[in-house]
Design an enzyme around this catalytic site. Sequence first.
Site, PDB file in Angstrom:
ATOM      1  N   ASP A  76       0.737  -1.185   0.246  1.00 53.52           N
ATOM      2  CA  ASP A  76      -0.106  -0.021  -0.015  1.00 53.52           C
ATOM      3  C   ASP A  76       0.960   1.082  -0.019  1.00 53.52           C
ATOM      4  OD1 ASP A  76      -2.685   1.141   0.763  1.00 53.52           O
ATOM      5  OD2 ASP A  76      -1.300   2.424   1.856  1.00 53.52           O
ATOM      6  N   TYR A  87       2.721  10.228  -0.085  1.00 54.47           N
ATOM      7  CA  TYR A  87       3.993   9.469   0.246  1.00 54.47           C
ATOM      8  C   TYR A  87       4.722   9.899  -0.227  1.00 54.47           C
ATOM      9  CZ  TYR A  87       0.132   6.536   2.357  1.00 54.47           C
ATOM     10  OH  TYR A  87      -0.834   6.698   3.323  1.00 54.47           O
ATOM     11  N   LYS A 141      -2.939   5.652  -4.324  1.00 57.24           N
ATOM     12  CA  LYS A 141      -4.122   6.727  -3.760  1.00 57.24           C
ATOM     13  C   LYS A 141      -3.840   8.004  -5.493  1.00 57.24           C
ATOM     14  CE  LYS A 141      -4.151   4.994   0.698  1.00 57.24           C
ATOM     15  NZ  LYS A 141      -2.311   4.383   0.432  1.00 57.24           N
ATOM     16  N   HIS A 198      -7.593   9.379  -2.323  1.00 57.23           N
ATOM     17  CA  HIS A 198      -7.021   9.095  -0.648  1.00 57.23           C
ATOM     18  C   HIS A 198      -7.869  10.097   0.465  1.00 57.23           C
ATOM     19  CE1 HIS A 198      -2.528   9.504   1.411  1.00 57.23           C
ATOM     20  NE2 HIS A 198      -3.080   9.353   2.155  1.00 57.23           N
TER      21      HIS A 198
END
Length: 287
Positions: free
Chosen positions: A32, A37, A62, A93
Amino acid sequence: MPLVGLGTWTATDQVASEAVKTALQLGYRHIDTAWQYRNGGAIGKGIKESGVPRSEIFLCDKLISTRHTRAEEALEETLEELGTDYRHLWLMHWPVPLNPEGNDWKLPKLPDGSPDYYTGTSSSPFTFVDTWLSMESAFRKYPSKHMASLATLEAGSVVPAVNQIEIHPQLPQDKVIEFCRQKNIAVVAYSPLGSPQSTVLTNPKLKTLAESKGNGIGVANLLINWALARGYGVIPKTTSPRRMTDNLKLVDLTEGEMQAIRDVGLSAPKRYCTPAWAAKGVFLDES
């Protein structure tokens, strides 16, 4: 979708790459990540270096809130960054469009410090429903077996596939889980352990219960198995090979033990992920 995956939030560069590589070599098949990120390149590197065929790996990514108006473009960029031509799961997200031209690529803010939302214009308002429709449009351009998307049930024509939300004994989310079950939507829990500071992780009763299970079982493993027994997946984040291995251990829990874990959690209810817009009523906290 493998029910136990590896979360990669806050893991970047070589740390993320090594974590993904190690996890896959230990048997994980669900990774994931998210564009927010900023570790897509490292994730892709870890996948390649693991030696595990890409076809065996379930990959979730996402759509960041500042790209809601350019979903398809963002999709292409993240695929390129990850070094793959598909992912199995593409999530919104957060159901919160933020200003794509704001003062920050991730969390733009207004002068008073509040979130800089993107609402479109008076003649053409924009909400997360419009985001879903644009994701749906991109979805149709890719093989459906390689991608699934989540958004509102009241718009579009693609049936939602997965809802990824914060769930742990301190935030059991019973109503949301039941709603998703009724609509045939799979649920995945992020922060399934609450947080490293969770009082549940150090609870004496749960420590004793974990010890009674033997096989080096710890409280964190109890919480993961509590989630699996409730019927949803988990994506605990770790970079430790030992914890990765522990997180895959299966433990049988009796109804009494399930209730004991729940009772300990509810004795100190807590939501750990609280974005700024939560106070605006965007998210419904059943507590």
